[in-house]
Design a protein around this motif. Sequence first.
Motif, PDB file in Angstrom:
ATOM      1  N   MET A   1      52.566  16.134  73.356  1.00 60.66           N
ATOM      2  CA  MET A   1      52.756  16.827  74.640  1.00 60.66           C
ATOM      3  C   MET A   1      52.755  15.831  75.800  1.00 60.66           C
ATOM      4  SD  MET A   1      53.464  19.843  75.547  1.00 60.66           S
ATOM      5  CE  MET A   1      53.549  20.920  76.947  1.00 60.66           C
ATOM      6  N   ALA A   2      51.783  14.948  75.791  1.00 60.97           N
ATOM      7  CA  ALA A   2      51.713  13.942  76.864  1.00 60.97           C
ATOM      8  C   ALA A   2      52.993  13.109  76.901  1.00 60.97           C
ATOM      9  CB  ALA A   2      50.509  13.039  76.670  1.00 60.97           C
ATOM     10  N   LYS A   3      53.486  12.785  75.715  1.00 58.65           N
ATOM     11  CA  LYS A   3      54.695  11.978  75.623  1.00 58.65           C
ATOM     12  C   LYS A   3      55.883  12.702  76.267  1.00 58.65           C
ATOM     13  CE  LYS A   3      57.416   9.330  72.372  1.00 58.65           C
ATOM     14  NZ  LYS A   3      57.674   9.032  70.969  1.00 58.65           N
ATOM     15  N   LYS A   4      55.947  14.003  76.042  1.00 56.11           N
ATOM     16  CA  LYS A   4      57.022  14.818  76.615  1.00 56.11           C
ATOM     17  C   LYS A   4      57.011  14.736  78.147  1.00 56.11           C
ATOM     18  CE  LYS A   4      60.286  17.981  76.184  1.00 56.11           C
ATOM     19  NZ  LYS A   4      61.560  17.633  75.572  1.00 56.11           N
ATOM     20  N   ILE A   5      55.830  14.835  78.723  1.00 54.10           N
ATOM     21  CA  ILE A   5      55.710  14.778  80.185  1.00 54.10           C
ATOM     22  C   ILE A   5      56.199  13.418  80.709  1.00 54.10           C
ATOM     23  CG2 ILE A   5      54.073  14.722  82.113  1.00 54.10           C
ATOM     24  CD1 ILE A   5      52.392  16.779  80.397  1.00 54.10           C
ATOM     25  N   ILE A   6      55.798  12.369  80.024  1.00 53.28           N
ATOM     26  CA  ILE A   6      56.233  11.029  80.423  1.00 53.28           C
ATOM     27  C   ILE A   6      57.758  10.938  80.392  1.00 53.28           C
ATOM     28  CG2 ILE A   6      56.319   8.612  79.678  1.00 53.28           C
ATOM     29  CD1 ILE A   6      53.368   8.963  78.819  1.00 53.28           C
ATOM     30  N   GLU A   7      58.338  11.424  79.303  1.00 55.76           N
ATOM     31  CA  GLU A   7      59.781  11.253  79.155  1.00 55.76           C
ATOM     32  C   GLU A   7      60.590  12.050  80.169  1.00 55.76           C
ATOM     33  OE1 GLU A   7      59.995  10.086  74.472  1.00 55.76           O
ATOM     34  OE2 GLU A   7      60.547  12.107  75.084  1.00 55.76           O
ATOM     35  N   ILE A  11      59.325   8.434  84.919  1.00 60.16           N
ATOM     36  CA  ILE A  11      60.155   7.316  85.382  1.00 60.16           C
ATOM     37  C   ILE A  11      61.061   7.763  86.531  1.00 60.16           C
ATOM     38  CG2 ILE A  11      62.027   5.721  84.745  1.00 60.16           C
ATOM     39  CD1 ILE A  11      59.659   4.778  83.323  1.00 60.16           C
ATOM     40  N   LYS A  12      60.946   7.047  87.645  1.00 57.36           N
ATOM     41  CA  LYS A  12      61.813   7.333  88.791  1.00 57.36           C
ATOM     42  C   LYS A  12      63.219   6.840  88.484  1.00 57.36           C
ATOM     43  CE  LYS A  12      58.427   8.901  91.191  1.00 57.36           C
ATOM     44  NZ  LYS A  12      58.359  10.336  91.496  1.00 57.36           N
ATOM     45  N   LYS A  13      64.171   7.662  88.842  1.00 61.27           N
ATOM     46  CA  LYS A  13      65.551   7.306  88.507  1.00 61.27           C
ATOM     47  C   LYS A  13      66.436   7.268  89.750  1.00 61.27           C
ATOM     48  CE  LYS A  13      65.154   8.932  83.818  1.00 61.27           C
ATOM     49  NZ  LYS A  13      63.883   9.672  83.915  1.00 61.27           N
ATOM     50  N   TYR A  14      67.416   6.360  89.711  1.00 56.76           N
ATOM     51  CA  TYR A  14      68.423   6.310  90.753  1.00 56.76           C
ATOM     52  C   TYR A  14      68.990   7.706  90.950  1.00 56.76           C
ATOM     53  CZ  TYR A  14      72.843   5.360  93.028  1.00 56.76           C
ATOM     54  OH  TYR A  14      73.898   5.384  93.895  1.00 56.76           O
ATOM     55  N   PRO A  15      69.141   8.241  92.173  1.00 57.27           N
ATOM     56  CA  PRO A  15      69.025   7.560  93.467  1.00 57.27           C
ATOM     57  C   PRO A  15      67.701   7.827  94.206  1.00 57.27           C
ATOM     58  CG  PRO A  15      70.251   9.585  93.764  1.00 57.27           C
ATOM     59  CD  PRO A  15      69.754   9.575  92.329  1.00 57.27           C
ATOM     60  N   MET A  40      51.045   0.804  82.960  1.00 54.45           N
ATOM     61  CA  MET A  40      52.438   0.351  82.956  1.00 54.45           C
ATOM     62  C   MET A  40      52.862  -0.154  81.581  1.00 54.45           C
ATOM     63  SD  MET A  40      52.605  -1.490  86.678  1.00 54.45           S
ATOM     64  CE  MET A  40      54.179  -2.314  86.412  1.00 54.45           C
ATOM     65  N   VAL A  41      51.978  -0.913  80.927  1.00 53.26           N
ATOM     66  CA  VAL A  41      52.355  -1.454  79.616  1.00 53.26           C
ATOM     67  C   VAL A  41      52.457  -0.339  78.581  1.00 53.26           C
ATOM     68  CG1 VAL A  41      50.109  -2.109  78.606  1.00 53.26           C
ATOM     69  CG2 VAL A  41      52.100  -3.527  78.192  1.00 53.26           C
ATOM     70  N   GLU A  42      51.594   0.677  78.695  1.00 50.38           N
ATOM     71  CA  GLU A  42      51.668   1.812  77.766  1.00 50.38           C
ATOM     72  C   GLU A  42      52.966   2.587  77.964  1.00 50.38           C
ATOM     73  OE1 GLU A  42      49.780   2.334  75.182  1.00 50.38           O
ATOM     74  OE2 GLU A  42      48.712   0.532  75.787  1.00 50.38           O
ATOM     75  N   ILE A  43      53.320   2.816  79.227  1.00 46.33           N
ATOM     76  CA  ILE A  43      54.565   3.545  79.531  1.00 46.33           C
ATOM     77  C   ILE A  43      55.775   2.740  79.041  1.00 46.33           C
ATOM     78  CG2 ILE A  43      56.049   4.341  81.427  1.00 46.33           C
ATOM     79  CD1 ILE A  43      53.310   4.893  82.941  1.00 46.33           C
ATOM     80  N   MET A  44      55.721   1.444  79.287  1.00 43.81           N
ATOM     81  CA  MET A  44      56.811   0.567  78.829  1.00 43.81           C
ATOM     82  C   MET A  44      56.994   0.673  77.320  1.00 43.81           C
ATOM     83  SD  MET A  44      57.075  -3.532  79.422  1.00 43.81           S
ATOM     84  CE  MET A  44      56.031  -3.935  78.023  1.00 43.81           C
ATOM     85  N   VAL A  46      56.144   3.243  75.357  1.00 47.33           N
ATOM     86  CA  VAL A  46      56.677   4.563  75.018  1.00 47.33           C
ATOM     87  C   VAL A  46      58.201   4.562  75.132  1.00 47.33           C
ATOM     88  CG1 VAL A  46      56.833   6.978  75.781  1.00 47.33           C
ATOM     89  CG2 VAL A  46      54.599   5.853  75.623  1.00 47.33           C
ATOM     90  N   TYR A  47      58.695   3.897  76.165  1.00 46.57           N
ATOM     91  CA  TYR A  47      60.141   3.871  76.401  1.00 46.57           C
ATOM     92  C   TYR A  47      60.848   2.732  75.685  1.00 46.57           C
ATOM     93  CZ  TYR A  47      59.770   7.448  79.938  1.00 46.57           C
ATOM     94  OH  TYR A  47      59.563   8.630  80.592  1.00 46.57           O
ATOM     95  N   LYS A  48      60.078   1.922  74.962  1.00 52.04           N
ATOM     96  CA  LYS A  48      60.632   0.759  74.270  1.00 52.04           C
ATOM     97  C   LYS A  48      61.371  -0.157  75.254  1.00 52.04           C
ATOM     98  CE  LYS A  48      61.061   3.128  69.800  1.00 52.04           C
ATOM     99  NZ  LYS A  48      60.013   4.095  70.117  1.00 52.04           N
ATOM    100  N   GLY A  49      60.823  -0.264  76.441  1.00 54.20           N
ATOM    101  CA  GLY A  49      61.408  -1.163  77.441  1.00 54.20           C
ATOM    102  C   GLY A  49      60.883  -2.574  77.257  1.00 54.20           C
ATOM    103  N   VAL A  50      61.564  -3.535  77.847  1.00 57.76           N
ATOM    104  CA  VAL A  50      61.057  -4.912  77.821  1.00 57.76           C
ATOM    105  C   VAL A  50      60.357  -5.272  79.124  1.00 57.76           C
ATOM    106  CG1 VAL A  50      62.747  -5.743  76.149  1.00 57.76           C
ATOM    107  CG2 VAL A  50      63.261  -5.883  78.581  1.00 57.76           C
ATOM    108  N   GLY A  51      60.418  -4.354  80.076  1.00 64.31           N
ATOM    109  CA  GLY A  51      59.756  -4.607  81.341  1.00 64.31           C
ATOM    110  C   GLY A  51      59.633  -3.334  82.148  1.00 64.31           C
TER     111      GLY A  51
END
Length: 159
Positions: A1-7, A11-15, A40-44, A46-51
């Motif tokens: 459930m928490a993961k769903k909220i994050i996704e 994350i702020k998106k353009y614009p 921030m590192v946990e969120i990164m 979850v999204y499999k981001g590099v930064g």
Amino acid sequence: MAKKIIETDLIKKYPEAILRVRSAEVEKVGHLEKVLFKQMVEIMKVYKGVGLAAPQIGISRRLIVVDAGEGPVFLANPRITKATGTQVLEEGCLSVPGAFVEVCRKSEVTVTGINNKGKFVEIKAEGFFARALQHEIDHLEGKLIIDYMTFDDKIKFGI
Ligand code: CO
């Protein structure tokens, strides 16, 4: 459930406007900043981001996290003090879903800042790591990958 909220929400998106302003300097890396770094590192992850840069989660402060494969690097007030060479590669961004842009970056950079232990650090980076640092530092200036798009790419992307 928490993961769903994050996704869906985090994350702020353009614009969104916060992605376009210069983030504020961090006075010191205290308890709050350490908590933010951890989040921030946990969120990164979850999204499999590099930064990830703080404005991407709605916090307009100069904090970034980068993990180019060798563990996370945390930096407050990151500053590029030396940059040499150029490299061109396609980049994506969690805040600009669907966009992939060829970006010319410096191939080697030296970046200073304050780490998650409150210590001043100087990092020498090259290749992909250098690219990721430059991408996240751009976020702190309100700069996004769409700013590197060609005129034709912008039309195709609908901006
Ligand atoms: Co980005």
